[in-house]
Design a protein around this motif. Structure first.
Motif: not given
Length: 216
Positions: A8-17, A20-24
């Motif tokens: 789940q922590r790994g999935l969260r890290n993917k979400l963060v990326k 970031e790609k979407k502009g945050i």
């Protein structure tokens, strides 16, 4: 027992990326998204969807917002540690958790009694303790005003005057405004008695209910 494992922590890290790609760009916002276990807010049958960048129903006709929208609104608040923040529309409580990870004091108000009771009991189990209120968020929270920042997590037909009045000088209000189906995001900065507005398009929220929102 709430469990936050390696997967789940790994999935969260993917979400963060993805965000970031979407502009945050605010690294503090991205770090907050990386810390809050979004799957805790999902029913067992939907757990596999918890880290998709999508909104999902939480009952009572409400949703847990899309992570990008949560991050976008949070970024536009331009939060500073110690800020006093009013959140209109507690919902699942996910947005409130993101705000608290940013080091601010959160006052959150929910119109729906069922969601209010559920979230007030649940968030402390996760270690998050905002100040909870039940009532008409379109009126703000005058007894606790003023606020440095105000965030509205439901679509409003207009900008409620009460919310603008409850901002400090230099404060920021972030609110989606439009019709019931589609809204644009407004960042409103209160400066020297004037309101400086910046508009961002392409958002959809559940309706803000209340005296200065939509009638249920």
């Amino acid at each position: 027992m709430l469990e936050d494992n390696y997967k789940q922590r790994g999935l969260r890290n993917k979400l963060v990326k993805i965000l970031e790609k979407k502009g945050i760009q605010d690294q503090r916002v991205l770090a907050a998204v990386g810390k809050v276990p979004r799957h805790f807010f999902f029913e067992t049958a939907l757990l596999d969807h918890a880290y998709q960048d999508k909104a999902f129903p939480i009952g009572e006709g409400q949703t847990i917002s899309q992570p990008y929208t949560v991050a976008f609104q949070t970024e536009k608040l331009e939060l500073q540690p110690g800020d006093k923040v009013l959140e209109i529309g507690t919902g699942s409580g996910y947005q409130a958790c993101i705000l608290m990870e940013m080091g601010v004091r959160v006052y959150t108000i929910e119109y729906n009694r069922v969601l209010f009771e559920r979230t007030r009991e649940f968030l402390p189990l996760m270690g998050y303790k905002p100040y909870f209120f039940h009532g008409d968020g379109s009126k703000g929270l005058p007894a606790k005003a003023p606020f440095n920042k105000i965030i509205v997590t439901a679509g409003a037909p207009i900008v409620p005057n009460a919310l603008v009045d409850q901002l400090v000088e230099g404060g920021i209000l972030v609110i989606p405004v439009g019709d019931r189906e589609k809204q644009y995001m407004l960042q409103i900065r209160k400066k020297e008695g004037k309101l400086i507005k910046t508009e961002f398009k392409g958002f959809a929220f559940v309706p803000l209910l209340g005296e200065q929102g939509w009638k249920s």
